[in-house]
Write an enzyme that holds these catalytic residues in place. Structure first.
Site, PDB file in Angstrom:
ATOM      1  N   GLU A  29      54.154  72.626  97.456  1.00  0.00           N
ATOM      2  CA  GLU A  29      54.992  71.563  96.902  1.00  0.00           C
ATOM      3  C   GLU A  29      56.387  71.564  97.530  1.00  0.00           C
ATOM      4  OE1 GLU A  29      54.688  68.392  95.137  1.00  0.00           O
ATOM      5  OE2 GLU A  29      53.526  69.684  93.810  1.00  0.00           O
TER       6      GLU A  29
ATOM      7  N   ARG B 111      63.128  70.179 125.374  1.00  0.00           N
ATOM      8  CA  ARG B 111      63.057  69.226 126.484  1.00  0.00           C
ATOM      9  C   ARG B 111      64.439  68.857 127.012  1.00  0.00           C
ATOM     10  NH1 ARG B 111      62.344  64.122 126.924  1.00  0.00           N
ATOM     11  NH2 ARG B 111      61.021  63.482 128.651  1.00  0.00           N
TER      12      ARG B 111
ATOM     13  N   PRO C 118      60.615  66.507 103.878  1.00  0.00           N
ATOM     14  CA  PRO C 118      60.538  65.039 103.980  1.00  0.00           C
ATOM     15  C   PRO C 118      61.739  64.328 103.338  1.00  0.00           C
ATOM     16  CG  PRO C 118      58.746  65.907 102.605  1.00  0.00           C
ATOM     17  CD  PRO C 118      59.476  67.088 103.177  1.00  0.00           C
TER      18      PRO C 118
ATOM     19  N   ASP D 188      64.702  58.178 129.409  1.00  0.00           N
ATOM     20  CA  ASP D 188      63.706  58.195 128.345  1.00  0.00           C
ATOM     21  C   ASP D 188      64.020  57.212 127.236  1.00  0.00           C
ATOM     22  OD1 ASP D 188      62.054  60.121 129.343  1.00  0.00           O
ATOM     23  OD2 ASP D 188      63.013  61.776 128.277  1.00  0.00           O
TER      24      ASP D 188
END
Ligand code: SAH
Length: 249
Positions: free
Chosen positions: A113, A151, A86, A166
């Protein structure tokens, strides 16, 4: 293109990678995806992959040795090692496009963690976050990256034009799409789409892309690559909304 995902939980990712477009891309040989169990590179009878963190507190941390051993064994000369975290740089359509240039991606899924910091600094070429929220592991983020990247591999999505239109590809959101029936619960498909007039349809779609983006994600427009038609449409919408004093409708 080869993609290797290193995870403590192969059963979390294998079924997803076997279905639909990605599953087909794999059987057609367009992409070679391998799922590797991190535990296979852990030493000792118990094959321990995590440990308490120095300094105390918090949760368990993935040990560096199994991750270094896994990457050492699995990497090819062209491999790019990507840690899911993150705290990484934000994953976007542009990052997906950039990653398709790698001949081999190795995605590392953290757990608990997170991973020992020496994995981040000494093993990963790239650290990627899929958004500002914390998940229990890097498996879903790795699947998100794989899905978006695969994709874009030529041949995976049948119609290359549909990928070009897109959302986010040129900084605009996609236009609305309709299929049969032409009228559903009193809601009709816009006439222009039934007209068979390709230039008009194309113009309508461009207008809708600009309008949607202006309404829902005006932040994207600063970086969007608009052509002359789209720029004209944008200017017109902006002028209109100023005149009527509302948000453009
Ligand atoms: N303590 C960490 C969170 C660990 S979550 C922190 O606060 O930053 C456990 C693992 O899940 C991470 O090592 C990472 O691999 C994965 N993960 C969780 N959220 C993620 C996200 N938004 N993007 C990418 N990976 C994520």
């Amino acid at each position: 293109m080869r993609i290797t995902i290193v995870t403590l939980f192969p059963p979390m990712v294998e079924p997803v990678l076997a279905e639909s477009m990605i599953g087909r891309a794999r059987t057609r040989g367009l992409v070679d995806i391998r799922v590797e169990n991190l535990r296979d590179w852990a030493d000792g009878r118990h094959r321990v992959t995590d440990d308490y963190q120095f300094g105390g507190g918090g949760g368990m941390v993935l040990k560096p040795e199994p991750l270094f051993a896994a990457v050492g064994a699995l990497r090819t000369a062209a491999a790019r090692v990507v840690l899911m975290d993150p705290r990484g740089r934000q994953f976007t359509q542009a990052v997906a496009a950039e990653l398709t240039h790698a001949a081999h991606l190795i995605l590392l899924a953290g757990r608990y963690e997170g991973v020992d910091e020496r994995v981040t600094t000494g093993l990963a070429d790239d650290v990627i976050s899929i958004g500002d929220y914390v998940l229990t592991g890097g498996e879903l983020p790795a699947l998100v990256v794989i899905d978006a990247v695969v994709r874009l591999v030529p041949g995976v999505v049948g119609d290359a034009d549909s990928v070009a239109g897109d959302s986010f590809v040129r900084g605009l959101l996609d236009c609305p799409h309709y299929t049969r029936p032409a009228v559903f619960r009193d809601r009709a498909v816009p006439d222009v789409l039934l007209s068979g007039h390709h230039a008009e349809i194309d113009r309508w779609r461009r207008q809708q892309r600009v309008r949607r983006t202006l309404e829902r994600r005006p932040d994207l427009l600063d970086r969007a690559k608009l052509d002359a038609d789209e720029q004209r449409e944008l200017d017109r919408w902006r002028a209109d909304s100023k005149e009527s004093g509302d948000e453009g409708d």
